[in-house]
Design a protein around this motif. Structure first.
Motif, PDB file in Angstrom:
ATOM      1  N   MET A 171     -17.168  56.885   9.455  1.00  0.00           N
ATOM      2  CA  MET A 171     -17.029  55.863   8.417  1.00  0.00           C
ATOM      3  C   MET A 171     -18.226  55.961   7.474  1.00  0.00           C
ATOM      4  SD  MET A 171     -14.177  54.455   9.434  1.00  0.00           S
ATOM      5  CE  MET A 171     -13.796  52.730   9.213  1.00  0.00           C
ATOM      6  N   GLY A 172     -18.239  55.197   6.427  1.00  0.00           N
ATOM      7  CA  GLY A 172     -19.296  55.288   5.434  1.00  0.00           C
ATOM      8  C   GLY A 172     -18.835  56.050   4.211  1.00  0.00           C
ATOM      9  N   ASP A 173     -17.607  56.598   4.253  1.00  0.00           N
ATOM     10  CA  ASP A 173     -17.057  57.337   3.127  1.00  0.00           C
ATOM     11  C   ASP A 173     -16.450  56.380   2.112  1.00  0.00           C
ATOM     12  OD1 ASP A 173     -17.786  59.670   4.393  1.00  0.00           O
ATOM     13  OD2 ASP A 173     -15.849  59.894   5.397  1.00  0.00           O
ATOM     14  N   VAL A 174     -16.202  56.915   0.908  1.00  0.00           N
ATOM     15  CA  VAL A 174     -15.636  56.106  -0.171  1.00  0.00           C
ATOM     16  C   VAL A 174     -14.294  56.681  -0.584  1.00  0.00           C
ATOM     17  CG1 VAL A 174     -15.936  55.299  -2.542  1.00  0.00           C
ATOM     18  CG2 VAL A 174     -17.912  55.417  -1.003  1.00  0.00           C
ATOM     19  N   LEU A 175     -13.305  55.816  -0.707  1.00  0.00           N
ATOM     20  CA  LEU A 175     -11.977  56.198  -1.177  1.00  0.00           C
ATOM     21  C   LEU A 175     -11.715  55.450  -2.477  1.00  0.00           C
ATOM     22  CD1 LEU A 175      -9.351  57.746  -0.612  1.00  0.00           C
ATOM     23  CD2 LEU A 175      -8.537  55.742   0.657  1.00  0.00           C
ATOM     24  N   ALA A 176     -11.635  56.184  -3.583  1.00  0.00           N
ATOM     25  CA  ALA A 176     -11.467  55.563  -4.899  1.00  0.00           C
ATOM     26  C   ALA A 176     -10.004  55.607  -5.323  1.00  0.00           C
ATOM     27  CB  ALA A 176     -12.332  56.279  -5.932  1.00  0.00           C
ATOM     28  N   PHE A 210      -7.010  53.279  -8.101  1.00  0.00           N
ATOM     29  CA  PHE A 210      -6.911  52.609  -9.396  1.00  0.00           C
ATOM     30  C   PHE A 210      -7.516  51.203  -9.277  1.00  0.00           C
ATOM     31  CE2 PHE A 210      -3.194  55.513  -9.354  1.00  0.00           C
ATOM     32  CZ  PHE A 210      -3.582  56.330 -10.416  1.00  0.00           C
ATOM     33  N   HIS A 211      -8.468  50.888 -10.109  1.00  0.00           N
ATOM     34  CA  HIS A 211      -9.086  49.558 -10.218  1.00  0.00           C
ATOM     35  C   HIS A 211     -10.074  49.215  -9.114  1.00  0.00           C
ATOM     36  CE1 HIS A 211      -6.114  49.208 -13.266  1.00  0.00           C
ATOM     37  NE2 HIS A 211      -5.112  48.881 -12.469  1.00  0.00           N
ATOM     38  N   ALA A 212     -10.205  50.036  -8.075  1.00  0.00           N
ATOM     39  CA  ALA A 212     -11.117  49.688  -6.989  1.00  0.00           C
ATOM     40  C   ALA A 212     -11.501  50.921  -6.182  1.00  0.00           C
ATOM     41  CB  ALA A 212     -10.490  48.643  -6.072  1.00  0.00           C
ATOM     42  N   ALA A 213     -12.598  50.801  -5.440  1.00  0.00           N
ATOM     43  CA  ALA A 213     -13.019  51.825  -4.489  1.00  0.00           C
ATOM     44  C   ALA A 213     -13.376  51.140  -3.185  1.00  0.00           C
ATOM     45  CB  ALA A 213     -14.218  52.607  -5.036  1.00  0.00           C
ATOM     46  N   TRP A 214     -12.930  51.729  -2.068  1.00  0.00           N
ATOM     47  CA  TRP A 214     -13.217  51.169  -0.754  1.00  0.00           C
ATOM     48  C   TRP A 214     -14.257  52.030  -0.049  1.00  0.00           C
ATOM     49  CZ3 TRP A 214      -8.173  49.311   2.120  1.00  0.00           C
ATOM     50  CH2 TRP A 214      -7.510  48.357   1.313  1.00  0.00           C
ATOM     51  N   GLU A 215     -15.308  51.392   0.415  1.00  0.00           N
ATOM     52  CA  GLU A 215     -16.328  52.082   1.198  1.00  0.00           C
ATOM     53  C   GLU A 215     -16.174  51.653   2.657  1.00  0.00           C
ATOM     54  OE1 GLU A 215     -21.209  52.547   1.532  1.00  0.00           O
ATOM     55  OE2 GLU A 215     -20.284  51.655  -0.259  1.00  0.00           O
ATOM     56  N   SER A 269     -19.068  50.916   9.491  1.00  0.00           N
ATOM     57  CA  SER A 269     -18.755  50.787  10.916  1.00  0.00           C
ATOM     58  C   SER A 269     -18.153  49.434  11.279  1.00  0.00           C
ATOM     59  CB  SER A 269     -20.005  51.037  11.756  1.00  0.00           C
ATOM     60  OG  SER A 269     -21.018  50.082  11.432  1.00  0.00           O
ATOM     61  N   ASP A 270     -18.517  48.384  10.547  1.00  0.00           N
ATOM     62  CA  ASP A 270     -18.045  47.043  10.902  1.00  0.00           C
ATOM     63  C   ASP A 270     -17.307  46.332   9.774  1.00  0.00           C
ATOM     64  OD1 ASP A 270     -20.177  46.709   9.211  1.00  0.00           O
ATOM     65  OD2 ASP A 270     -21.186  45.181  10.417  1.00  0.00           O
ATOM     66  N   SER A 271     -17.106  47.010   8.648  1.00  0.00           N
ATOM     67  CA  SER A 271     -16.492  46.339   7.504  1.00  0.00           C
ATOM     68  C   SER A 271     -15.999  47.352   6.481  1.00  0.00           C
ATOM     69  CB  SER A 271     -17.502  45.395   6.834  1.00  0.00           C
ATOM     70  OG  SER A 271     -18.617  46.128   6.341  1.00  0.00           O
ATOM     71  N   VAL A 272     -15.267  46.841   5.507  1.00  0.00           N
ATOM     72  CA  VAL A 272     -14.857  47.629   4.342  1.00  0.00           C
ATOM     73  C   VAL A 272     -15.419  46.924   3.112  1.00  0.00           C
ATOM     74  CG1 VAL A 272     -12.933  48.501   2.966  1.00  0.00           C
ATOM     75  CG2 VAL A 272     -12.725  48.377   5.459  1.00  0.00           C
ATOM     76  N   LEU A 273     -16.205  47.642   2.320  1.00  0.00           N
ATOM     77  CA  LEU A 273     -16.763  47.082   1.099  1.00  0.00           C
ATOM     78  C   LEU A 273     -15.867  47.487  -0.053  1.00  0.00           C
ATOM     79  CD1 LEU A 273     -19.021  45.588  -0.406  1.00  0.00           C
ATOM     80  CD2 LEU A 273     -20.240  47.777  -0.576  1.00  0.00           C
ATOM     81  N   ILE A 274     -15.273  46.507  -0.704  1.00  0.00           N
ATOM     82  CA  ILE A 274     -14.361  46.769  -1.817  1.00  0.00           C
ATOM     83  C   ILE A 274     -15.089  46.475  -3.124  1.00  0.00           C
ATOM     84  CG2 ILE A 274     -12.162  46.196  -2.888  1.00  0.00           C
ATOM     85  CD1 ILE A 274     -11.148  45.299  -0.183  1.00  0.00           C
ATOM     86  N   ARG A 275     -15.218  47.486  -3.954  1.00  0.00           N
ATOM     87  CA  ARG A 275     -15.837  47.325  -5.275  1.00  0.00           C
ATOM     88  C   ARG A 275     -14.756  47.471  -6.329  1.00  0.00           C
ATOM     89  NH1 ARG A 275     -20.076  50.552  -2.796  1.00  0.00           N
ATOM     90  NH2 ARG A 275     -22.002  49.321  -2.617  1.00  0.00           N
ATOM     91  N   PHE A 276     -14.597  46.430  -7.135  1.00  0.00           N
ATOM     92  CA  PHE A 276     -13.562  46.435  -8.170  1.00  0.00           C
ATOM     93  C   PHE A 276     -14.139  46.917  -9.498  1.00  0.00           C
ATOM     94  CE2 PHE A 276     -12.312  43.076  -5.169  1.00  0.00           C
ATOM     95  CZ  PHE A 276     -11.063  43.548  -4.811  1.00  0.00           C
ATOM     96  N   GLU A 277     -13.332  47.668 -10.252  1.00  0.00           N
ATOM     97  CA  GLU A 277     -13.747  48.122 -11.576  1.00  0.00           C
ATOM     98  C   GLU A 277     -13.733  46.953 -12.557  1.00  0.00           C
ATOM     99  OE1 GLU A 277     -11.104  51.203 -12.726  1.00  0.00           O
ATOM    100  OE2 GLU A 277     -11.858  52.658 -11.254  1.00  0.00           O
TER     101      GLU A 277
END
Length: 282
Positions: A1-6, A8-13, A16-24
């Protein structure tokens, strides 16, 4: 884990214990996503993961939120459109294999727990928050919700009651009806109201009503979620829906809705949808 999946409109990082969602913040990004900015979703707040075909050559990775874990989704109560669901990541179809890998990784990290958590696991939008409704301005400072009425939109009942302030300690929950449907509003549910709250939001001093351009989703829903989280933190588990209405009141509302429909003020689709909602409350 620790990878980023980009997507449309967001990227998920994936951590180990969570998913960080960054919105464009692009102009095509839904305004709700822009308002949220980013959200950290603990794995304990996720009930499941799906990967399904999307529209026009896309796939959709969907983290299904656990009931009672996220105040935003609890306030929304299933009213968000698919394109406005912050738990959906839309990707080009050529990334399906990669998306399936991360979906499997997430599923393997989840634990089965059907019981609602005792507290919200996802952080709510931070106060202070405010927005303009059709009949007043709603403000929340983290401790109390205030309604200041507009003379151009507020009913005589609200003018008679005067501007309102409600400490979260006196509330039992929040009812949010999307501004994208008929009779959209935000209503505060009180623990011990002096009298029964009026069925119609435009007559209730503990509610503000939406309208065209007023109380948009990206402003009123984060507001409702923040209040809901503060209510839960102050006492027993809050509620997010009003009690069932009296059958006679529902009959009156359906008759009124029919009059609006005959006058051309409500479309066939709006009439059918709202009538079904009212009948479901019986």
């Amino acid at each position: 884990m620790g990878d980023v999946l980009a997507g449309f409109h967001a990227a998920w990082e994936f951590e180990s214990d969570s998913v960080l969602i960054r919105f464009e913040r692009g102009i095509r990004t839904p305004k709700l996503f822009q308002a949220l900015g980013e959200r950290r979703i603990p794995l304990g707040a996720i009930a499941g993961v799906t990967l399904t075909p999307g529209k026009r050559g896309t796939v959709v990775l969907h983290a299904v939120p656990r009931a009672g874990a996220d105040p935003l989704m609890e306030a929304a109560a299933g009213q968000l459109k698919e394109g406005g669901d912050p738990y959906r990541l839309v990707l080009p179809a050529d990334r399906e294999t990669l998306a399936e890998y991360y979906a499997d990784e997430l599923r393997a990290a989840l634990t089965e727990n059907a019981e609602p958590p005792e507290r919200y696991l996802v952080a709510p939008p931070e106060a202070p928050l405010h927005f303009k409704a059709y009949d007043g301005k709603a403000s929340f400072d983290g401790k109390a919700v205030s309604f200041r009425w507009f003379w151009t939109g507020a009913s005589s009942a609200k003018w008679k009651a005067g501007d309102q302030s409600f400490p979260v300690t006196g509330l039992s929950g929040v009812e949010w009806r999307s501004p994208e449907v008929f009779e959209g509003h935000l209503r505060l549910l009180r623990r011990e109201p002096a009298t029964a709250q009026p069925a119609q939001a435009d007559q209730d001093p503990a509610a503000v009503v939406f309208g065209l351009g007023y109380g948009p989703v990206h402003e009123s829903l984060p507001f409702a979620a923040s209040v809901l989280a503060a209510v839960r933190a102050s006492g027993p588990t809050p509620v997010t829906a009003a009690p069932r209405r009296d059958p006679a009141d529902i009959a009156d509302r359906i008759r009124h809705l029919g009059e609006l429909h005959q006058a051309g003020l409500v479309t066939d689709e709006e009439f059918t949808t709202k009538k079904a909602e009212l009948l479901a409350e019986l």
